[in-house]
Design a protein around this motif. Structure first.
Motif, short mmCIF file in Angstrom:
data_model
loop_
_atom_site.label_atom_id
_atom_site.label_comp_id
_atom_site.label_asym_id
_atom_site.label_seq_id
_atom_site.Cartn_x
_atom_site.Cartn_y
_atom_site.Cartn_z
N PHE A 297 23.22 29.98 43.85
CA PHE A 297 23.18 30.08 42.72
C PHE A 297 24.32 31.90 42.14
N GLU A 298 23.10 32.21 42.90
CA GLU A 298 23.32 33.97 42.63
C GLU A 298 24.75 34.44 42.75
N ASN A 299 24.81 33.63 44.83
CA ASN A 299 26.15 34.45 45.28
C ASN A 299 26.78 33.57 44.55
N SER A 300 27.28 32.59 44.02
CA SER A 300 28.38 31.89 43.23
C SER A 300 28.56 32.62 42.09
N ASN A 301 27.53 33.50 41.24
CA ASN A 301 28.30 33.50 40.08
C ASN A 301 28.49 35.96 41.00
N VAL A 302 28.20 35.56 41.53
CA VAL A 302 28.14 37.32 41.83
C VAL A 302 29.75 37.16 42.27
N LEU A 303 30.49 35.51 43.83
CA LEU A 303 31.61 35.75 43.80
C LEU A 303 32.69 35.81 42.65
N ILE A 304 32.14 34.99 41.38
CA ILE A 304 33.24 34.98 40.18
C ILE A 304 33.56 35.89 40.29
N ILE A 305 32.86 36.97 39.75
CA ILE A 305 32.95 38.32 39.54
C ILE A 305 33.55 39.52 40.05
N ALA A 306 33.11 39.54 40.93
CA ALA A 306 33.68 40.37 42.39
C ALA A 306 34.95 39.85 43.17
N GLY A 307 34.52 38.60 42.76
CA GLY A 307 36.16 37.96 43.55
C GLY A 307 36.75 37.91 43.07
N ARG A 445 26.85 46.27 54.27
CA ARG A 445 27.12 46.08 52.85
C ARG A 445 28.54 46.42 52.02
N ASN A 446 29.39 46.33 52.87
CA ASN A 446 31.14 47.03 52.59
C ASN A 446 30.95 45.80 51.49
N CYS A 447 32.60 45.34 50.63
CA CYS A 447 32.53 44.55 50.61
C CYS A 447 33.28 42.73 51.21
N ILE A 448 32.48 42.26 51.75
CA ILE A 448 32.93 40.30 52.31
C ILE A 448 34.44 40.31 51.58
N GLY A 449 34.58 40.42 50.69
CA GLY A 449 36.28 39.47 50.71
C GLY A 449 37.53 40.91 50.52
N LYS A 450 37.23 41.84 51.44
CA LYS A 450 38.14 43.19 51.40
C LYS A 450 39.30 42.61 51.69
N ASN A 451 39.57 41.73 52.89
CA ASN A 451 40.55 41.46 53.60
C ASN A 451 41.54 40.40 53.05
N LEU A 452 40.73 39.29 51.61
CA LEU A 452 41.17 38.18 50.87
C LEU A 452 41.72 38.93 50.19
N ALA A 453 41.90 40.07 49.17
CA ALA A 453 41.72 40.94 48.51
C ALA A 453 42.94 41.56 48.43
N TYR A 454 42.45 42.07 49.96
CA TYR A 454 44.24 42.78 49.96
C TYR A 454 44.96 42.04 50.32
N SER A 455 45.10 40.59 50.80
CA SER A 455 45.46 39.80 51.04
C SER A 455 46.77 39.63 49.82
N GLU A 456 45.87 39.03 48.65
CA GLU A 456 46.57 38.02 47.82
C GLU A 456 46.85 39.25 47.10
N MET A 457 46.25 40.26 46.61
CA MET A 457 46.68 41.06 45.80
C MET A 457 48.60 41.65 46.40
N ARG A 458 48.59 42.42 48.01
CA ARG A 458 49.78 42.29 48.20
C ARG A 458 51.07 41.03 47.93
N MET A 459 50.06 39.82 48.23
CA MET A 459 51.51 38.56 47.75
C MET A 459 51.11 38.55 46.76
N ILE A 460 51.05 38.25 45.68
CA ILE A 460 50.85 38.69 44.37
C ILE A 460 52.72 39.26 43.68
N LEU A 461 52.08 41.45 44.63
CA LEU A 461 53.01 41.77 43.69
C LEU A 461 53.83 42.19 44.67
#
Length: 507
Positions: A297-307, A445-461
């Motif tokens: 439950f808690e990790n799903s909540n975090v992923l929604i906000i952080a992702g 403890r760095n962001c586990i979704g770093k690579n996904l975030a970079y790829s998603e942002m670059r694709m949209i922009l």
């Protein structure tokens, strides 16, 4: 007879009043004289510079947190007092370039780590963000499967579906460049739909309905409320109770509603029998380890906000900065249009070749990091040597991204948007301390979704620049100035006109 009886009745009462007055006087003296005196002149942190009032009491720090001006305030304090300052009786803030490694890096064998402050992360104690050192490695190992390179390739069709829908909606609503659009909203619609599907097996329907799902709007409210509660917890348990009281039943009801919806959506996803490459699948794979229901439950909540919110925030700032700096947008546009023949060629992998677009994103995050505040660590019982100074036990260690990324000692021309600083092309930035730049945090403890975030942002922009010339509307000029921050930025609408590429060439 009446006089002795009256004396017997009033003597204990008089004694009680005297004791109460004495206790009250002591409490006042302790809070406003003795404790501040100790904090200023006897406390182990007394040698560190900073404003005296902040060293004497935590109240100024708490007030800064709820004011919405914390990132700028801390930067101003560092510019005045130096690269290590005392921002509360038991808290230090750092902007030294090597502080990430010193505070969050791996320790030598036998050395204790600076754990995350459990008071600050009380609302996330069962998630990857707030888990203890013992629990964190197991939680991260389980979640990392959902963010692997292989899983990202499996997720690409799902992500691309929502990006395609975004650009369909932009074409429908931009009216050939004559109709202004609030692109910040559209970025939020997209990232929340993507992360909703990846986390819960279904989108929030934002792009389908062209509006925020009511629960998504609730997420923004709960983050702001969480910021206020965190400030109260740092003051004292009594302050937390007072803050909760003044927030009232409405806020408490919103928080309960939020968690109820998280649990409802997780339960619905767990009931699905079809295998799909999402985060719940990773959290429930027995070969990777076991998560408790509460951890899911808690990790799903975090992923929604952080992702979602953070990714949309970076894209919004990048779009604003591009539109505000035509020469930068011209170079980024030229790179994108030269790299791709058709829009369908732009995907999560191909965009990784766009060096200048990556520099644009990094420079946007340097100026306006998605989470500009501090995620404090706390020194262990034996204390810790940080950047050459011994720091005693139970000291909060803060690294404010909004301060360290703009500190003049780390970056030349820190308040100017110049993506070239990341390409090694301009000698003005040869002395920049790039290791100060860690927008996705640092260490284990760095962001586990770093690579996904970079790829998603670059694709949209990239698709945005491939298809459109971006014109900033008059009402959004100066959009980023004086923006408030409550853990995340409180952003007004970002209004632009998207002029189709063919139309722009023909004008």
């Amino acid at each position: 007879m009446s006089t002795p009886i009256a004396a017997m009745v009033h003597e204990p009462l008089g004694l009680s009043l005297s004791v109460m007055k004495l206790v009250t006087a002591f409490i006042i003296a302790y809070c406003f004289l003795l404790r501040p005196f100790y904090n200023l002149y006897l406390h182990p942190l007394r040698k560190f510079p900073g404003p005296k009032l902040w060293a004497a009491s935590r109240i100024p720090n708490a007030w800064m947190t709820v004011s919405g001006r914390s990132a700028q305030t801390v930067l101003d304090l560092h510019r005045k007092y130096g690269d290590v300052i005392r921002t509360a009786p038991n808290e230090l803030s750092y902007v030294r370039a090597d502080v990430w490694r010193e505070v969050m890096g791996h320790r030598k064998s036998g050395q204790s780590e600076n754990e995350k402050d459990q008071v600050h992360f009380a609302m996330f104690s069962n998630s990857i963000i707030g888990a203890s050192r013992e629990d964190h490695s197991g939680v991260r190992r389980i979640l990392s499967h959902g963010f692997s390179a292989r899983r990202m390739l499996e997720q690409q069709p799902l992500i691309r579906h929502y990006v395609d829908l975004l650009f369909k909606r932009l074409r429908e609503n931009s009216a050939g460049g004559s109709q202004p659009l609030n692109v910040m909203e559209w970025f939020n619609y997209t990232t929340f739909d993507i992360i909703g599907d990846l986390a819960f097996g279904e989108p929030f329907g934002c792009l389908a309905s062209s509006k925020l799902h009511p629960w998504v709007a609730l997420v923004f409210k709960t983050v702001k409320q969480g910021n206020t509660l965190a400030a109260g917890r740092q003051l004292s348990p009594l302050a937390t109770e007072i803050v909760t009281f003044f927030m009232g039943n409405t806020v408490a009801g919103q928080l309960r509603q939020h968690w109820s919806l998280v649990r409802e959506k997780v339960a619905k996803r767990l009931s699905m029998t079809t295998e799909r490459p999402d985060f719940i699948d990773s959290m429930t794979r027995k070969d990777k380890g076991n998560m408790t229901p509460e951890q899911i439950f808690e990790n799903s909540n975090v992923l929604i906000i952080a992702g979602s919110e953070t990714t949309a925030t970076v894209m919004s700032f990048a779009t604003y900065l591009l539109a505000s700096h035509p020469h930068v947008m011209a170079r980024a546009t030229e790179e994108v249009r030269a790299a791709f023949r058709t829009e369908s060629d732009i995907d999560l992998l191909n965009v990784q070749s766009l060096r200048y677009l990556l520099a644009v994103l990094d420079e946007a995050m340097r100026m306006y990091p998605a989470v500009p505040g501090s995620q404090p660590r706390i020194t262990p019982p034996e204390g810790q040597v940080i950047c050459g100074d011994f720091v005693p036990k139970n000291t909060l260690l803060g690294i404010w991204q909004g301060a360290i990324f703009r500190y003049p000692g780390n970056f030349a021309l820190p308040d100017e948007f110049i993506p070239e600083r990341w390409l090694g092309e301009d000698p003005r930035f040869a002395g920049d301390k790039n290791k100060a730049f860690e927008p996705f945090s640092y260490g284990s403890r760095n962001c586990i979704g770093k690579n996904l975030a970079y790829s998603e942002m670059r694709m949209i922009l990239a698709r945005l620049l491939f298809n459109y010339d971006i014109l900033l509307e008059e009402q959004s000029k100066g959009w980023a100035e004086n923006m408030k921050m409550y853990l995340i930025w409180e952003k007004p609408g970002l209004w632009v006109r998207l002029v189709p590429r063919i139309t722009a060439r023909s004008e």
